[in-house]
Every structure is written in C-alpha cells, then in structure tokens.
Design an enzyme around this catalytic site. Structure first.
Site, PDB file in Angstrom:
ATOM      1  NE  ARG A 143      -4.121  -1.797   1.947  1.00  0.00           N
ATOM      2  CZ  ARG A 143      -4.913  -2.307   2.861  1.00  0.00           C
ATOM      3  NH1 ARG A 143      -4.635  -2.175   4.136  1.00  0.00           N
ATOM      4  NH2 ARG A 143      -6.009  -2.942   2.515  1.00  0.00           N
ATOM      5  CE  LYS A 188     -21.015 -17.055   6.831  1.00  0.00           C
ATOM      6  NZ  LYS A 188     -21.132 -16.262   8.053  1.00  0.00           N
ATOM      7  N   GLY A 234      -9.157 -10.050  -1.267  1.00  0.00           N
ATOM      8  CA  GLY A 234      -7.990 -10.601  -0.587  1.00  0.00           C
ATOM      9  C   GLY A 234      -7.458 -11.921  -1.124  1.00  0.00           C
ATOM     10  N   GLY A 287     -12.971  -4.077   0.260  1.00  0.00           N
ATOM     11  CA  GLY A 287     -14.337  -3.589   0.485  1.00  0.00           C
ATOM     12  C   GLY A 287     -14.771  -2.580  -0.559  1.00  0.00           C
TER      13      GLY A 287
END
Ligand code: AMP
Length: 417
Positions: A36, A219, A375, A398
C-alpha cells in the site's frame, strides 16, 4: 471542478493527500507488507517533482482513541525511504500548524493516524452499552458537529486535495470525502485511484464481450448485492467457493455438510431466474473436492457437487468444474474475479483457486482484460507469480466489492461533484 494530477501546477503549493497506509505490522512494529505504501508513490512523487510539498494523511488499524500501537510513527522511516526524501512527522493531525508552516517545496510531512479522533469516521465512541436511543442520537449529533471543525482544520493546511486512498473510497469519512468541499477547484484523484476507477469502468461500463465474472468466497450473504448487480451485466457468471453450495441446494442438490445459508435460498433462486431470463450463462461447480473435516490433512474425495455424501463437505472445485470454467474464461474478452473457489488457505484445497489464477494469466496473454479484486484472489495471483500477468490487481477489498455492487463510492463522488 475536478482537476487532473497530470495538468495541475503544484509549484509552491501544499498538497494534502489521503493515502491508504493501513499496512500490516508485526509485534516489533515492522511493516510485513508495504504494497500500500508503494502503491501511493507515483502520486506523492508527482507532487514533489512538480515543486509542491506534501501533507500525507492516513489511518492505521482501528484505534478507539490515541493508541501508540496504531501510531503512524512506526512507518515514517519506511515512507521516507520509498519517497527518497526525509518525511517529517506531526504527532497530532489536528495540531500540525507549525510543521505545515515549515514545509518547503519538495518536502513532506506525515500526519498522525486520523482515526485517533472519532471525528475522522464521524461515529461516536465510548458510548455505554446500555445507552438509550436518545443518548445515542445525541452522541452522534455531537460528533457530526465537531467533525466540521476537524475537517476544516485538515483543509486549512493545504492549497489542494488529492485522494489516492482507494481502500477507503467506500467510506464517507472526513479525510476521504468531506474535506473535498474545501477545494472546489483544487481537488483531484491520485494515480492509484485513477487506475482503480479505470479498471472498474473497463469491466462495468466499457467491457469487451463476452464479459465473465467469477465470484467465489464463503457466503452468499456477503456478496448478494454483487451477484444481483453482475447478473444484470455479464454474459457468464461463474459462482464458486462456499457460496456455490447454497445455489446447488436451492436447485435440489445434496450438499452433505458443505457451507450454505438456508435463508438465502430464495435469493439464490431469484439470481438463477434472472440469469435465465437474461440469457446469462450461470455456471456452478459440477464436481467438488470434499473433505471430512475443515483441515488440510483431512481425507479427501471427489464427488458431484449436487451429490456430496453425508459427513463430507465441499472444499474445492473439482477437475470437471475447473475444465468447464477454463473454457468459459479462455473464451472471454473481459474477466472480473473476486473470491476463491475453494478453501484457499488450506494447501490441499487451494488447487482450484490457483488454476483460476493460471487461466486468467493465459486469457490476459491472449488479449483479454482481467481484473482481480479481493484478498484471497489477489493472494492467489500473487502466490502464482501472476500479479503482473493479469491486467489489473485491485488494492481495495471492500471498496472494490461496493464498486461492483454498482454503488457510487463517496470518495469518488466527492472529487467528481
Ligand atoms: P470471501 O472473504 O467472502 O471472499 O471468502 C473467502 C473465504 O471463503 C476464504 O477464507 C475461503 O476459505 C472461504 N471458502 C471458499 N470456499 C469455501 C468452501 N467450499 N467452504 C468453506 N469456505 C470456503
């Protein structure tokens, strides 16, 4: 009006730049992965090269207040090394006037962790568990009120604002969105942000067809909005990983002990129906590598995904699924991949995911545009050494997910407005 970093005259100006330096640190506060930090360098170096000075701001972790564990002082030396100039440090992001005033063209200052203040996120802290709704409302109103001063202070340091923090672009925080209004004619995206936005547009707005999305992970519930948006856009939708078993069960399949969410069966049926209605090729796993328990060394067997024996759970895509998906991937012109198609953390169940990474690299070589986000899918391409063999690897988990849900991210909107 939004400006472009390439055309902006930074000479003699102070630029406040929101970056995402939320890097992992070990117990000795050493950076274990500086991706990052490196990702923000083109933007930071551009300002310095243009004769400007830098006020760099970021969050680190999730502190509940001032907490030395989450101090950005731990990373100052590394940022200096990457940037090639000494970086000064302001130990309080709200009291940095002196340090800012001392900044000369070509110099850089890093502000302490923005999240030491509740005002950064605009969420009240320290509320009693049994606080009444009234108290919660009052605390929220109070932090929103003090947030105005917080934002104003940050804005007062600089002549222009650059947002290069894609990882937090889905948050309407002080430094990621609210600050932009203080720079109506001097706000712009950094290069990393620009790259991420372009990559998303290449898939969601300007895709060459056939367009394929591969969505995996644990999920359905965590990616329902993603699936709902993509089924209205893609030609092929590959659904793999743990979330696939809810779809198989919805179609009457026997899934043994595999991960599934019964309450999401109606949602899965709706997605299947929408795919049919739109002529989307929705491809589920047909064959699964099953384990007897959730561990690497558990006994394994391959079974049809809709006929998994009792006592076994699906943990990776089997060879026939992989073969089907390979054909789809190699026939596509644009491919989006988010989420592993198996339990990628366990090496004995990582094969399917690693093969997907391989097919993406092959498709890219053949001219397809490939975007990898999330990820585990990013880890898979990196582990295979393919990070530079796909078209774009997203830095934001996200934020990328919300973008592919079709949402406009507050950090992006604030610059464009
Ligand atoms: P996500 O964060 O939603 O992308 O999900 C990633 C997680 O999904 C990883 O930790 C995987 O281990 C998990 N996962 C993928 N396939 C399966 C599966 N068949 N059963 C259980 N977990 C899975």
């Amino acid at each position: 009006m939004q400006k472009h970093i390439d055309n902006y005259d930074f000479a003699g100006k102070k630029a406040i730049v929101r970056v995402d330096f939320n890097v992992p640190l070990n117990e000795k506060f050493e950076i274990t992965d500086d991706t990052r930090i490196r990702a923000a360098m083109p933007t930071l170096k551009k300002v310095l090269a243009g004769g400007g000075s830098l006020i760099i701001m970021s969050h680190l972790g999730r502190p509940k207040g001032v907490d030395a564990k989450f101090s950005l002082k731990h990373i100052v030396d590394h940022v200096s090394k990457c940037l090639g100039v000494p970086v000064a440090f302001a130990a309080d992001c709200q009291k940095a006037d002196a340090e800012v005033a001392a900044l000369k063209p070509g110099q850089a200052l890093l502000l302490e962790n923005l999240r030491f203040y509740a005002e950064e996120e605009g969420k009240p802290r320290g509320l009693a568990e049994d606080a009444s709704d009234e108290e919660k409302k009052a605390a929220k109103a109070a932090v929103k009120e003090s947030q105005k001063e917080f934002v104003k202070k940050l804005a007062s340091y600089a002549d222009c604002y650059i947002n290069d923090a894609f990882g937090t672009a889905h948050r309407a925080h002080a430094s990621t969105a609210l600050i932009a209004k203080y720079f109506p004619d001097d706000k712009m995206f950094g290069y990393l942000m620009e790259g991420e936005i372009k990559a998303i547009d290449n898939v969601l707005k300007n895709a060459q067809r056939p367009l394929t999305a591969i969505i995996g992970g644990s999920k359905v519930s965590s990616k329902l909005a993603v699936l709902e948006n993509l089924v209205g856009k893609v030609d092929n939708l590959i659904i793999g990983g743990g979330m696939g078993y809810t779809f198989i069960k919805a179609q009457g399949g026997k899934i043994g002990e595999s991960l599934h969410e019964d309450d999401l069966i109606p949602a899965a049926l709706e997605i299947l129906a929408k795919a049919k209605e739109r002529g989307v090729n929705l491809s589920l796993s047909v064959e699964t590598v099953c384990g007897q328990e959730f561990s690497n060394d558990t006994p394994r067997q391959i079974a049809p995904t809709n006929n998994i024996p009792d006592g076994w759970e699906g943990m990776d895509a089997g060879p026939k699924s992989i073969e089907n998906w390979k054909k789809i991937i190699l026939a596509s012109k644009t491919i989006l991949w988010n989420g592993p198609v198996g339990v990628f953390e366990l090496p004995n169940f990582a094969k399917g995911t690693l093969q997907i990474a391989e097919f993406l690299a092959e498709a890219t070589k053949n001219g397809a545009y490939t975007l990898v986000g999330g990820g585990d899918s990013v880890a898979a391409v990196t582990q295979m050494g393919y990070a530079d063999k796909v078209s774009y690897v997203s830095t934001g988990g996200g934020a990328m997910l919300e973008a592919i849900e079709g949402k406009e991210l507050p950090g992006i909107a604030a610059i464009r407005e």
